[in-house]
Scaffold this motif. Structure first.
Motif, PDB file in Angstrom:
ATOM      1  N   PRO A  71     -61.818  13.991  61.808  1.00  0.00           N
ATOM      2  CA  PRO A  71     -62.593  14.171  60.578  1.00  0.00           C
ATOM      3  C   PRO A  71     -62.612  12.945  59.677  1.00  0.00           C
ATOM      4  CG  PRO A  71     -61.229  16.100  61.002  1.00  0.00           C
ATOM      5  CD  PRO A  71     -60.812  15.052  61.995  1.00  0.00           C
ATOM      6  N   ASP A  72     -61.470  12.268  59.526  1.00  0.00           N
ATOM      7  CA  ASP A  72     -61.435  11.160  58.574  1.00  0.00           C
ATOM      8  C   ASP A  72     -62.222   9.949  59.046  1.00  0.00           C
ATOM      9  OD1 ASP A  72     -59.697  10.430  60.566  1.00  0.00           O
ATOM     10  OD2 ASP A  72     -57.910  10.342  59.307  1.00  0.00           O
ATOM     11  N   LEU A  73     -62.474   9.844  60.331  1.00  0.00           N
ATOM     12  CA  LEU A  73     -63.303   8.756  60.868  1.00  0.00           C
ATOM     13  C   LEU A  73     -64.728   9.228  61.104  1.00  0.00           C
ATOM     14  CD1 LEU A  73     -63.457   5.849  62.001  1.00  0.00           C
ATOM     15  CD2 LEU A  73     -62.750   6.769  64.206  1.00  0.00           C
ATOM     16  N   SER A 119     -58.611  -0.834  62.616  1.00  0.00           N
ATOM     17  CA  SER A 119     -58.461  -0.683  61.172  1.00  0.00           C
ATOM     18  C   SER A 119     -56.998  -0.806  60.791  1.00  0.00           C
ATOM     19  CB  SER A 119     -58.995   0.684  60.728  1.00  0.00           C
ATOM     20  OG  SER A 119     -59.049   0.781  59.323  1.00  0.00           O
ATOM     21  N   PRO A 120     -56.650  -1.736  59.900  1.00  0.00           N
ATOM     22  CA  PRO A 120     -55.263  -1.876  59.478  1.00  0.00           C
ATOM     23  C   PRO A 120     -54.823  -0.685  58.622  1.00  0.00           C
ATOM     24  CG  PRO A 120     -56.672  -3.332  58.206  1.00  0.00           C
ATOM     25  CD  PRO A 120     -57.538  -2.741  59.268  1.00  0.00           C
ATOM     26  N   ILE A 121     -53.553  -0.324  58.763  1.00  0.00           N
ATOM     27  CA  ILE A 121     -52.961   0.712  57.922  1.00  0.00           C
ATOM     28  C   ILE A 121     -52.395   0.049  56.677  1.00  0.00           C
ATOM     29  CG2 ILE A 121     -51.161   2.488  57.780  1.00  0.00           C
ATOM     30  CD1 ILE A 121     -51.379   2.818  60.789  1.00  0.00           C
ATOM     31  N   VAL A 122     -52.627   0.671  55.526  1.00  0.00           N
ATOM     32  CA  VAL A 122     -52.158   0.098  54.265  1.00  0.00           C
ATOM     33  C   VAL A 122     -51.446   1.176  53.440  1.00  0.00           C
ATOM     34  CG1 VAL A 122     -54.006  -1.614  54.226  1.00  0.00           C
ATOM     35  CG2 VAL A 122     -54.328   0.578  53.057  1.00  0.00           C
ATOM     36  N   VAL A 123     -50.667   0.707  52.480  1.00  0.00           N
ATOM     37  CA  VAL A 123     -49.998   1.587  51.532  1.00  0.00           C
ATOM     38  C   VAL A 123     -50.698   1.431  50.187  1.00  0.00           C
ATOM     39  CG1 VAL A 123     -47.842   2.043  50.303  1.00  0.00           C
ATOM     40  CG2 VAL A 123     -47.793   1.446  52.726  1.00  0.00           C
ATOM     41  N   MET A 171     -57.536   1.638  56.632  1.00  0.00           N
ATOM     42  CA  MET A 171     -58.563   1.111  55.732  1.00  0.00           C
ATOM     43  C   MET A 171     -59.871   1.877  55.853  1.00  0.00           C
ATOM     44  SD  MET A 171     -57.906  -1.311  53.546  1.00  0.00           S
ATOM     45  CE  MET A 171     -59.489  -2.121  53.314  1.00  0.00           C
ATOM     46  N   TYR A 172     -60.170   2.441  57.034  1.00  0.00           N
ATOM     47  CA  TYR A 172     -61.438   3.149  57.147  1.00  0.00           C
ATOM     48  C   TYR A 172     -61.457   4.416  56.293  1.00  0.00           C
ATOM     49  CZ  TYR A 172     -59.308   6.152  60.844  1.00  0.00           C
ATOM     50  OH  TYR A 172     -58.510   7.023  61.567  1.00  0.00           O
ATOM     51  N   VAL A 173     -60.294   4.851  55.819  1.00  0.00           N
ATOM     52  CA  VAL A 173     -60.220   5.993  54.906  1.00  0.00           C
ATOM     53  C   VAL A 173     -60.202   5.533  53.453  1.00  0.00           C
ATOM     54  CG1 VAL A 173     -58.815   7.963  54.162  1.00  0.00           C
ATOM     55  CG2 VAL A 173     -59.057   7.462  56.597  1.00  0.00           C
ATOM     56  N   VAL A 174     -59.403   4.510  53.144  1.00  0.00           N
ATOM     57  CA  VAL A 174     -59.162   4.141  51.739  1.00  0.00           C
ATOM     58  C   VAL A 174     -59.946   2.917  51.283  1.00  0.00           C
ATOM     59  CG1 VAL A 174     -56.859   5.153  51.794  1.00  0.00           C
ATOM     60  CG2 VAL A 174     -57.140   2.721  52.318  1.00  0.00           C
ATOM     61  N   PRO A 199     -66.427  -3.741  57.095  1.00  0.00           N
ATOM     62  CA  PRO A 199     -65.226  -4.446  56.606  1.00  0.00           C
ATOM     63  C   PRO A 199     -63.930  -3.660  56.787  1.00  0.00           C
ATOM     64  CG  PRO A 199     -66.560  -3.624  54.774  1.00  0.00           C
ATOM     65  CD  PRO A 199     -67.391  -3.477  56.008  1.00  0.00           C
ATOM     66  N   ASP A 200     -64.012  -2.333  56.869  1.00  0.00           N
ATOM     67  CA  ASP A 200     -62.799  -1.531  57.018  1.00  0.00           C
ATOM     68  C   ASP A 200     -62.418  -1.300  58.470  1.00  0.00           C
ATOM     69  OD1 ASP A 200     -62.672  -1.321  54.270  1.00  0.00           O
ATOM     70  OD2 ASP A 200     -63.864   0.514  54.222  1.00  0.00           O
TER      71      ASP A 200
END
Length: 315
Positions: free
Chosen positions: A103-105, A164-168, A244-247, A299-300
């Protein structure tokens, strides 16, 4: 009991009936003459009647053979049309594609790509199923799955179509009354929003040069849906670890603030996944190419890891 193929030998018989020659029939069918002869004999044996009269110089149809040939005149065009209809799916971008995506993608990135793709391909329709779980492509009859995951199951064909990089990150409201974490261990004093299907479990991984940190967290809120975690972060519920594709849009809008950005977490590869089958339909190949081209420009969904950047520098 062995089931007999009612069409076995029919093409060989018709080729001989039309050319009145086993040699010419063999040439037309790209077979050996003995193979054509054997197929016709097997057909006659199965029918229990002679279809062709053979001499050393002449081949002719028997009365039964002529009746059989005339009866097949209506059948063979239908068979050829059936073959054409089936093989067209291998050669032409037509038909229906069943796609599974998380769902988030899928709700944003995949859906937008589908809308653009359908405008360009009027012969294709798409059914999109959103699920956080990896579906069984064969049993559930999906043509394709889009997976944002670090690990993949065996017996599938995959093509990487993005990363997509994971970020905090956290909202400015959350950070307003709290000390901003400057080191991964600082997360122990914060409310953490956790993706429950993270393969590491309730441990967030960080790296910096030669240093690695594993931080065990006690989530204040966890979910198997990245969009739910995003909503919680936007409402100031805590610090989220998300791709990043979420946030990405929320970070660019200033609704979220990226934290610990001098630490690397991980990059999620985005894959198109389909059953291990060398006969991939043209509609699927066309859609995957389109999706890869489109996502590679977002970009994400760019791989910004040091390894990927070094690879690009070498190109």
């Amino acid at each position: 009991m062995k089931t007999l193929d009612p069409l076995a030998g029919v093409s060989a018989f018709l080729a001989v009936a039309e050319t009145l020659s086993f040699s010419k029939a063999a040439e037309r069918l790209d077979m050996s003459r003995p193979t054509v002869s054997a197929q016709v004999q097997d057909l006659e044996k199965r029918l229990g009647i002679r279809l062709l009269q053979r001499t050393t110089r002449v081949v002719s149809l028997t009365e039964a053979g002529e009746a059989y040939r005339l009866a097949l005149a209506d059948v063979m065009p239908q068979l050829r049309e059936a073959e054409r209809a089936a093989t067209s799916f291998q050669k032409e971008a037509i038909g229906r594609i069943r796609v599974s995506a998380p769902p988030d993608l899928g709700a944003d990135h995949v859906t937008q790509s589908i809308a653009a793709f359908l405008k360009l391909n009027p012969g294709i329709s798409i059914e999109l199923s959103l699920s956080p779980d990896a579906v069984n492509l064969v049993e559930e009859r999906f043509d394709l799955a889009i997976r944002g995951t670090i690990s993949l199951e065996p017996n599938v064909v995959t093509r990487k179509i993005g990363a997509s990089p994971i970020v905090v990150c956290a909202s400015p409201d959350y950070l307003a009354d709290r000390d901003r974490p400057l080191h991964p261990e600082d997360l122990a004093t914060h409310a953490c929003l956790h993706f429950s299907k993270l393969r590491w479990g309730r441990v967030w991984h960080f790296s910096q040069a030669e240093t690695e940190r594993r931080v065990a967290i006690q989530p204040r809120f966890e979910s198997n849906d990245g969009r739910s975690l995003l909503a919680a972060a936007l409402h100031g519920a805590g610090i989220a670890l998300l791709p990043m594709y979420v946030v990405g849009p929320s970070l660019r809008a200033g609704e979220l603030v990226r934290l610990l950005d001098d630490w690397e977490i991980a990059t999620i590869p985005i894959h198109a996944v389909y059953p291990a089958n060398r006969h991939i339909a043209a509609k699927v190949r066309t859609f995957v190419r389109f999706l890869a081209d489109r996502l590679s420009q977002h970009p994400d969904l760019l791989d910004t890891s040091p390894a990927a950047q070094a690879g690009r520098g070498a190109e």
